[in-house]
Design an enzyme around this catalytic site. Structure first.
Site, short mmCIF file in Angstrom:
data_model
loop_
_atom_site.label_atom_id
_atom_site.label_comp_id
_atom_site.label_asym_id
_atom_site.label_seq_id
_atom_site.Cartn_x
_atom_site.Cartn_y
_atom_site.Cartn_z
N HIS A 59 0.78 -1.45 0.15
CA HIS A 59 0.11 0.21 0.27
C HIS A 59 0.80 1.11 -0.16
CE1 HIS A 59 -4.11 2.22 0.92
NE2 HIS A 59 -3.88 2.68 1.25
N ASP A 304 0.42 2.56 4.07
CA ASP A 304 -0.19 3.02 3.38
C ASP A 304 0.53 4.49 3.30
OD1 ASP A 304 -2.13 5.14 2.14
OD2 ASP A 304 -3.28 5.12 4.08
O1 DOR Z 1 -4.87 8.88 4.73
C1 DOR Z 1 -5.18 8.91 3.73
N1 DOR Z 1 -4.37 9.15 2.10
N2 DOR Z 1 -6.39 7.89 2.92
C2 DOR Z 1 -6.32 7.28 1.92
O2 DOR Z 1 -6.65 6.13 2.13
C3 DOR Z 1 -5.75 7.72 0.81
C4 DOR Z 1 -4.11 7.77 1.17
C5 DOR Z 1 -3.54 9.65 -0.36
O3 DOR Z 1 -3.46 9.12 -1.35
O4 DOR Z 1 -3.66 10.35 0.00
ZN ZN Z 2 -7.43 4.10 1.84
#
Ligand code: DOR
Ligand code: ZN
Length: 438
Positions: A59, A304
């Protein structure tokens, strides 16, 4: 030929945990055994260190094409190498969106040029991730995507989700779902609870996650497709996934380091540096996520990694974009706070950060088994370091872990037998602290 000598090898893919030497030849692990003599081989001394299969982040947001001021495939690859990752993904919420073959090829070319870590493109489920019309999932699979997702958003239209899952099943790739019912999360900025009340900000209730999750589990069960739940954040979601697995649903799940370590209380102190989706939740949620990780309900840890610029994250809280970076801190913060503190065995953390994500994506990494690719990382578990966001290779300095004292620093990253990071220095690049070129 290269010999990695004297390290403690932890490879959960083969239940190995002990002193072994590794011979690397032709990009692959040639041998893994105790007490191998150098006999003319170049030697990397791993005495006092841990050797594990390279970390795999399923991710990662790389922002290229379209938002190169936040991150590029090159700067994200450098951050990955620095953080001990040998494989990362390129999520599709770029501009243009990674929703067709051409953009898939473009990202693959950029990754090739960067020449550091493996970069696996993930395609969009719907065109532009707008949720209106399915993208050409089959075409993107041919061009090299390993999964699809509309991450940043969930796939709201049930008919599209179902059709996408059916296509994914035929193509044998997983669909990665960001569970968020936007009718519930609305303009929410952080977890709905006492902190959001105190700050006078609108909240994102746990139900935003669980409502979409419930539907998705039903459809996954019916279609038999591989559904992967991204960044699980609530205790209730953990319980729902646990039950679904027990019922035989083909579902896997990931959790981020921040959801395992932080609560919404931190938003009151760090504001946008602790703002992400899904939001940081409560101590009870953190507890449930850790339990889910231990008992196998949650299969993987994923960062993430969501780089944003300093000005975007330091201005008005409600205007700031959601997301924090993670590649350069993930292993160390989790090692320090879950493993060193004896809550989680080291083998389990390595499994969740390396073997398991590779397996979910059906890729033959996350193992030091002889014959497999020589993707590995050597870690120093003994030396304390203080995380300094200004020293990140990533263009994104948006982290809530700045100033944290941690152990478990990657000291060497090897991809396909090639050293791409040594002693914190990434190949072909001296880190001057502010990596804003390119
Ligand atoms: O905090 C987040 N940032 N959650 C997401 O689902 C997308 C991500 C982003 O692309 O900045
Ligand atoms: Zn997300």
């Amino acid at each position: 030929m290269l010999l990695i000598k004297g390290g403690m090898v932890v490879d959960p893919s083969r239940r190995i945990n002990g002193r072994y030497d590794l011979v690397i030849s032709d990009c692959r692990v040639k041998a893994l055994a105790p007490g191998i003599e150098p006999e003319g081989m170049e030697v990397i001394d791993a005495a006092g260190k841990i050797v594990i299969p390279g970390l795999f982040d399923m991710h990662t947001h790389l922002r290229e094409p379209g938002q190169e001021y936040k991150e590029t495939v090159l700067t994200g690859s450098r951050a990955a190498a620095a953080g001990g990752y040998t494989s990362i993904t390129a999520l599709p919420n770029t501009n243009p969106s990674l929703d067709n073959k051409d953009v898939v090829r473009y990202v693959r070319e950029k990754a090739e040029l960067a020449g550091l870590v493996r970069v696996w493109p993930v395609g969009a489920v719907t065109k532009g991730s707008l949720g209106r019309e399915l993208a050409d999932i089959g075409g993107m699979k041919e061009a090299g995507v390993v999964a699809v997702t509309d991450d940043g958003r969930g796939v709201a239209a049930t008919d599209l989700l179902r059709e996408a899952l059916i296509q994914c099943r035929q193509l044998n790739i997983p669909l990665l779902q960001h569970c968020e019912d936007e009718a519930i999360s609305g303009a929410g900025q952080l977890h709905e609870g006492s902190v959001s009340l105190r700050l006078g900000q609108s909240g994102i209730p746990a139900a935003a996650e669980t409502r979409m999750l419930k539907r998705d589990l039903q459809i996954a069960q019916e279609t038999g497709a591989r559904l992967h739940i991204m960044h699980v954040s609530t205790a209730r979601a953990v319980e729902m996934i646990r039950r679904a697995k027990a019922e035989g649903v083909n579902v896997t799940a990931e959790v981020t380091p921040h959801h395992l370590l932080l609560t919404d209380e931190l938003v009151a102190a760090l504001f946008a540096m602790a703002k992400m989706k899904p939001p940081l939740r409560t101590a009870a949620d953190v507890e449930a996520l850790r339990e889910g990780l231990s008992d196998g309900t949650i299969d993987a840890v994923a960062t993430d990694h969501a780089p944003h610029s300093e000005s975007e994250k330091s201005g008005d809280f409600t205007a700031a974009p959601f997301g924090i970076v993670g590649l350069e801190t993930a292993f160390a913060v989790l090692y320090t706070h879950l493993v060193k503190s004896r809550m989680l065995p080291l083998d389990l953390l390595v499994e969740k950060m390396s073997c398991s994500p590779a397996a979910i994506l059906g890729l033959p990494y996350g193992t030091l088994s002889p014959g497999s690719a020589a993707d590995l990382v050597i870690l120093d578990l003994e030396t304390k370091r203080v995380i300094n966001r200004h020293q990140f290779y990533s263009k994104g300095k948006n982290t809530p872990f700045h100033d944290w004292e941690v152990y478990g620093t990657p000291v060497l990253t090897m991809v396909a037998g090639k050293v791409v990071m040594r002693d914190g220095i990434v190949s072909g690049h001296a880190n001057e602290g502010s990596n804003n070129e390119n």
